[in-house]
Design an enzyme around this catalytic site. Structure first.
Site, PDB file in Angstrom:
ATOM      1  N   SER A 209       2.231   3.976  -2.184  1.00  0.00           N
ATOM      2  CA  SER A 209       1.552   4.560  -1.021  1.00  0.00           C
ATOM      3  C   SER A 209       2.569   4.852   0.082  1.00  0.00           C
ATOM      4  CB  SER A 209       0.450   3.615  -0.529  1.00  0.00           C
ATOM      5  OG  SER A 209      -0.356   4.266   0.424  1.00  0.00           O
ATOM      6  N   ASN A 210       2.142   4.971   1.300  1.00  0.00           N
ATOM      7  CA  ASN A 210       3.062   5.228   2.426  1.00  0.00           C
ATOM      8  C   ASN A 210       2.497   4.601   3.693  1.00  0.00           C
ATOM      9  OD1 ASN A 210       1.374   7.277   3.892  1.00  0.00           O
ATOM     10  ND2 ASN A 210       1.548   8.263   1.888  1.00  0.00           N
ATOM     11  N   HIS A 211       3.179   4.833   4.808  1.00  0.00           N
ATOM     12  CA  HIS A 211       2.838   4.092   6.036  1.00  0.00           C
ATOM     13  C   HIS A 211       1.732   4.709   6.892  1.00  0.00           C
ATOM     14  CE1 HIS A 211       6.130   1.367   5.472  1.00  0.00           C
ATOM     15  NE2 HIS A 211       6.992   2.369   5.365  1.00  0.00           N
ATOM     16  N   SER A 212       1.100   5.780   6.435  1.00  0.00           N
ATOM     17  CA  SER A 212       0.127   6.435   7.320  1.00  0.00           C
ATOM     18  C   SER A 212      -1.064   5.526   7.619  1.00  0.00           C
ATOM     19  CB  SER A 212      -0.366   7.735   6.675  1.00  0.00           C
ATOM     20  OG  SER A 212      -1.411   8.269   7.447  1.00  0.00           O
ATOM     21  N   ALA A 276      -1.010  11.915   4.680  1.00  0.00           N
ATOM     22  CA  ALA A 276       0.272  11.762   3.999  1.00  0.00           C
ATOM     23  C   ALA A 276      -0.072  11.569   2.521  1.00  0.00           C
ATOM     24  CB  ALA A 276       1.020  10.573   4.562  1.00  0.00           C
TER      25      ALA A 276
END
Ligand code: PMT
Length: 397
Positions: A209-212, A276
């Site tokens: 995943s990512n930091h959004s 994102a």
């Protein structure tokens, strides 16, 4: 309607300034936060002490405080405000506004204000009727300034005619109408907004995943809904509550988000792509938790759909707004995405800028379209959202 609204009340040198006290009181009573900027001549008509007491804030007149040298930032003030209301506005001040003269704090604040501006003219009937004043008012109208028409009656000069500043209660009504016009300006439109991070499963317990956090996209959804648009928020995983009046569709993976967007795009008037989205996803998802071995491990990844590019091909005359999160070559990368994905404009944010990007409540963005670029300073994500929606509205016109 005015609760929590930030209003700058500009007061210029007219006898009608005595009515500004009542106006200030009415605005504060209606829940607005009011900051007063006066010209030096205005101080001759109404005291700063009166206005400071009624607005519950110090009055701003000079560019800096002569006692301690503290700078009164017209730029910050202009950014803070939801409305700049100049009441009374003299013929002199309107002439300067029309030509961009900036020789006092009230006028520099006008040039810095990003919010709507309204003026309530006050002057003698001949000054009001003069071709020069009428020309200046026309020019202000063309610049988007709202004119709150003066009334007719007895004037301070003893003459009778048009030129009396509108009564404070009528000015408050005009201000409320202004806010409600802005609020309703997108009624009848339907926009999709993507927000948050996608989750790409590796196995039943792990994912990519990512930091959004979803904050930026949720702010856009809220701003659109507040202007009367129907909003479908296609949201990856976030911890945020759905903004009032917004329909939320929860998704997990890029594939889910792709399907949710494609299903709804046709019936919409456009989309703001703030999520994102993972560009790659594991080629296969293991049924069971992957066991660790002695050596290293690699996971084969396959491309996901580019949702924005797909919508860009099907766009027709819908509005499509993209985001670009960059860490280098920001401008050229964003311009590449603008063209490739067929966006009407793209919102560039860079991880190299302090206060920009993931998770925080602020962002620093540049709005880029085929012809222009507008760099915005550091501001809250909610304010960035207002700028994005302003630009969407501008393109619709
Ligand atoms: O959620 P926050 O914590 O508030 O953070 C906000 C944000 C940094 C996530 C947001 O401001 C932002 O920049 N969002 C876009 C992030 C991104 O994925 O940018 P990108 O440059 O990789 O993608 C370009 C555009 O294509 C974006 O509009 C993206 O939504 C879209 N895209 C990307 C890949 C893909 N497979 N499908 C897409 O639709």
């Amino acid at each position: 309607m005015l609760k929590g609204k930030h209003i700058i009340l500009g007061i210029t040198g007219s006898i009608a300034a005595y009515k500004s006290a009542v106006l200030c009181r009415l605005l504060v009573g209606a829940g607005a936060e009011v900051r007063v900027v006066m010209t030096s001549l205005a101080k001759e008509f109404i005291t700063p002490l009166t206005m400071a007491t009624l607005s519950q804030h110090p009055i701003l007149v000079d560019f800096f405080n002569p006692e301690n040298g503290e700078w009164n930032s017209h730029v910050k003030l202009g950014e803070w405000a939801d409305l700049y209301l100049i009441a009374p506005a003299t013929a002199n001040t309107m002439a300067k506004m029309a030509t961009g003269v900036a020789d006092n704090l009230l006028l520099t604040t006008y040039l810095s204000a990003r919010c709507p501006v309204a003026v309530a003219p006050a002057m003698d009937l001949d000054m009001y009727a003069h071709v020069a004043t009428q020309r200046n008012m026309e020019s202000l109208r063309r610049d988007g300034v709202h004119i709150i028409e003066p009334g007719s009656g007895f004037l301070a000069s003893g003459l009778q005619g048009k030129g009396r500043m509108a009564e404070p209660a009528d000015i408050v009504k005009a201000v409320e109408e202004l806010f409600s016009e802005k609020k309703k300006s997108l009624e009848g439109k339907h926009y999709l907004v993507t927000a948050g991070a996608t989750i790409e499963a590796i196995d039943p317990v792990r994912f990519i995943s990512n930091h959004s956090s979803g904050k930026m996209g949720y702010a856009v959804a809220e701003a659109l809904a507040q202007r009367g648009a129907r909003v479908t928020l296609i949201s990856g995983r976030t911890a945020l509550d759905c903004p009032k009046g917004v329909e939320r569709v929860d998704v997990l993976s890029a594939e889910d988000m792709y399907n949710a967007c494609c299903e709804r795009f046709e019936e919409s008037d456009g989309a703001v792509m703030c999520a994102a989205v993972a560009d790659y996803t594991p080629a296969t998802v293991a049924d069971q938790k992957l066991k660790k071995g002695d050596g290293d491990m690699s996971i084969a990844l396959k491309r996901t759909h580019d949702i924005a590019a797909t919508l860009g091909q099907r766009k027709g005359n819908r509005l499509l707004v993209g985001f670009a999160m960059e860490t280098e070559n920001e401008q050229s990368n964003a311009e590449g995405k603008l063209k490739r994905k067929n966006f009407d404009f793209i919102v560039l944010n860079s991880l190299r800028r302090e206060g920009a990007g993931f998770r925080g409540d602020t962002n620093v963005v540049t709005l880029i379209d085929a012809e222009s670029r507008e760099e915005l300073p550091l501001m809250s994500k909610r304010d960035v959202a207002e700028h994005i929606v302003d630009k969407m509205e501008h393109l619709l016109k």
